[in-house]
Design an enzyme around this catalytic site. Structure first.
Site, mmCIF file in Angstrom:
data_model
loop_
_atom_site.group_PDB
_atom_site.id
_atom_site.type_symbol
_atom_site.label_atom_id
_atom_site.label_comp_id
_atom_site.label_asym_id
_atom_site.label_seq_id
_atom_site.Cartn_x
_atom_site.Cartn_y
_atom_site.Cartn_z
ATOM 1 N N ASN A 1 1.825 1.044 5.975
ATOM 2 C CA ASN A 1 2.404 0.374 4.807
ATOM 3 C C ASN A 1 3.483 -0.578 5.289
ATOM 4 O O ASN A 1 4.432 -0.170 5.953
ATOM 5 C CB ASN A 1 3.012 1.405 3.845
ATOM 6 C CG ASN A 1 3.731 0.752 2.684
ATOM 7 O OD1 ASN A 1 3.411 -0.364 2.291
ATOM 8 N ND2 ASN A 1 4.706 1.447 2.123
ATOM 9 N N GLY A 2 3.341 -1.855 4.965
ATOM 10 C CA GLY A 2 4.323 -2.838 5.369
ATOM 11 C C GLY A 2 3.668 -4.124 5.821
ATOM 12 O O GLY A 2 2.503 -4.397 5.501
ATOM 13 N N CYS B 1 0.811 -1.212 0.000
ATOM 14 C CA CYS B 1 0.000 0.000 0.000
ATOM 15 C C CYS B 1 0.844 1.261 0.000
ATOM 16 O O CYS B 1 2.067 1.220 -0.004
ATOM 17 C CB CYS B 1 -0.945 0.021 1.203
ATOM 18 S SG CYS B 1 -0.139 -0.330 2.763
ATOM 19 N N GLY C 1 -1.364 0.456 -4.760
ATOM 20 C CA GLY C 1 -2.489 -0.352 -4.303
ATOM 21 C C GLY C 1 -3.749 0.007 -5.042
ATOM 22 O O GLY C 1 -4.104 1.189 -5.119
ATOM 23 N N TYR D 1 11.021 -1.917 -9.157
ATOM 24 C CA TYR D 1 9.669 -2.111 -9.687
ATOM 25 C C TYR D 1 8.581 -1.249 -9.056
ATOM 26 O O TYR D 1 7.803 -0.615 -9.751
ATOM 27 C CB TYR D 1 9.293 -3.591 -9.536
ATOM 28 C CG TYR D 1 7.869 -3.924 -9.932
ATOM 29 C CD1 TYR D 1 7.487 -3.978 -11.267
ATOM 30 C CD2 TYR D 1 6.904 -4.185 -8.967
ATOM 31 C CE1 TYR D 1 6.184 -4.288 -11.638
ATOM 32 C CE2 TYR D 1 5.599 -4.494 -9.318
ATOM 33 C CZ TYR D 1 5.240 -4.542 -10.659
ATOM 34 O OH TYR D 1 3.957 -4.835 -11.006
#
Length: 483
Positions: free
Chosen positions: A112-113, A9, A37, A255
């Protein structure tokens, strides 16, 4: 559709010293972070201690209509979130930000994670009678902060205590009635940066491209282990948890991140160019044209062309209007979906020896279909170069790497066998040593666990691919019917 990798995310927060359209700013920033996301998104607004929030499944412009943004109203602070679920599945209670109303006030959390000990944390709370509504590790993080807050003088103190207990990746933002707090795990797995708008508002985001979207300037990155507090009096920083041993996710540069972002002081676009340059030096091959698979393969292709001297060409046009609704169950429908997503420029391919650059190979099925498109367009030879090493191990820190049984690099013993499977004349990956040189900053360290199986922190030995939710549903004694 493409059996590609996904990141969990993206987060955003804004703090003003006046009442203004913070929801609108959050909307624009989340739009810029949409690549991180696409499953769900949400915004929570603070108006003098009164929280309003809106979230839902889908893309940012689909969830936040003009009417919904107006209903959120104005305020002095807001946090937002875009989500791809590596833990928690599609349970609507997992959509962030999570808004909690507790004894000492309102609290909103965006994360996030991936926490590798979330299962144990949740189990501890459930033994004391706690009730959880979702199945994400973020709820375990939020519950930990609330519990520590009940016995702490400040929310920052509570977060500091929580950071002593939680393990894994977390670049998070907490919003209270009077302040906004951003904090990052000591390894710095996931990015988090600080910016400021022209009128003085402070903003925090997963990537600097979100700052650009609202006209804010990048001030600096939030340090791994840092707790940064933004309030009416300005900014304060707690670096108690900061260490020199970091493990930035190398795939942010290869990426995940947008190429126009700057992460931890280095340009993502330049890192991808360097990946292509290293590939050209490590794995040269005679060819007529170098092409990249959109989008993250394009900059690496430019780097390969620069060093090799082989002309760069545009091989594919990407349809940017294809959404997740095109994911189809049958083999033919999946093949048709690739054709809808990518179209070959035949004039640049026919009769030529082609070097195709892509960021990774996961299962290999998508690569085979893309190679087949080049063959159909008349390519004389197809040589594939990959700007990352082979995926061989799971990621525990927020990257949705498939299970080993589905990873093509685990199914075949040699690169030559993989090349034959996907239908290319030759195949080469970027070396592991080169991934540590993509960011040209002295002392900069990255996590390469998905390539080597060696992680910056200890990881669970029996954790399934789906991590938290699978373990929660299948192995938790708290969800078994007892006699």
């Amino acid at each position: 559709m493409f059996n590609s990798l996904h990141e969990e995310c993206g987060v955003f927060g804004i703090f003003e010293n006046k009442t203004t359209d913070v929801a609108g700013a959050a909307y624009l920033a989340l739009f810029a972070l949409q690549h991180r996301g696409q499953e769900s998104c949400g915004i929570a607004v603070n108006d003098d201690g009164v929280f309003s929030h809106c979230h839902g499944d889908g893309l940012v412009p689909d969830v936040f209509t003009r009417e919904k943004l107006e209903k959120l109203g104005s305020g002095n602070a807001a946090i937002g979130h875009v989500r791809y679920s590596t833990t928690g599945g599609d349970n609507p209670n997992n959509v962030q930000p999570l808004v909690i109303r507790h004894f000492k006030g309102n609290l909103a959390v965006a994360h996030n994670g991936n926490l590798i000990n979330a299962f144990e944390i949740r189990g501890h709370f459930e033994h004391t009678g706690a009730i959880f509504h979702g199945t994400s590790d973020t709820e375990a993080l939020a519950y930990s902060i609330v519990c520590e807050r009940l016995t702490s003088k400040t929310t920052e103190e509570a977060i500091s205590k929580v950071m002593d207990k939680v393990k894994g990746a977390y670049s998070s933002i907490v919003m209270t009635a009077t302040k906004m707090i951003a904090f990052r795990d000591p390894n710095g797995f996931r990015p988090l940066c600080l910016g400021q708008t022209e009128d003085g508002a402070w903003v925090v985001a997963s990537e600097s491209c979100a700052l650009d979207a609202i006209g804010a300037r990048l001030v600096r990155d939030i340090r791994p282990g840092e707790i940064l507090t933004i309030g009416a009096g300005g900014i304060t920083s707690n670096t108690t948890h900061c260490t020199k041993h970091c493990g930035h996710c190398v795939f942010e540069y290869i990426y995940f991140a947008r190429p126009d972002s700057v992460i931890d002081g280095f340009s993502v676009q330049h890192a991808r160019m360097r990946a292509g340059e290293f590939l050209a030096k490590e794995s040269p091959v005679e060819a007529d044209v170098v092409i990249g698979v959109p989008d993250s393969g394009l900059d690496a292709a430019l780097g390969y062309s620069k060093v090799s001297g082989i002309p760069y060409g545009v091989g594919f046009i990407k349809n940017k209007y294809v959404g997740r609704s095109f994911i189809q169950p049958s083999q033919k429908q999946r093949e048709d979906a690739v054709r809808i997503k990518l179209n070959v420029i035949k004039e640049n391919i026919k009769g030529r020896r082609v070097i195709m650059i892509d960021d990774s190979i996961v299962r290999g099925t998508t690569c085979a279909r893309i190679v087949n498109l080049l063959r159909e367009a008349g390519a004389k030879e197809v040589h594939m170069r990959v700007s990352s090493p082979p995926f061989k191990y799971p990621c525990y820190f927020g990257t949705d790497v498939d299970s080993k049984k589905n990873l093509i690099a685990c199914k075949y013993d040699t690169v030559e066998e993989i090349a034959k499977e996907i239908g290319v004349d030759s195949l080469a990956y970027l070396s592991i040593s080169a991934t540590h040189k993509l960011v040209d900053i002295p002392g900069f360290s990255v996590c390469d666990g998905c390539f080597t199986g060696k992680y910056p922190v200890d990881v669970p030995k029996e954790q399934p691919k789906d991590k938290f939710e699978t373990k929660l549903n299948q192995f938790s004694p708290y969800y078994q019917i007892l006699d």
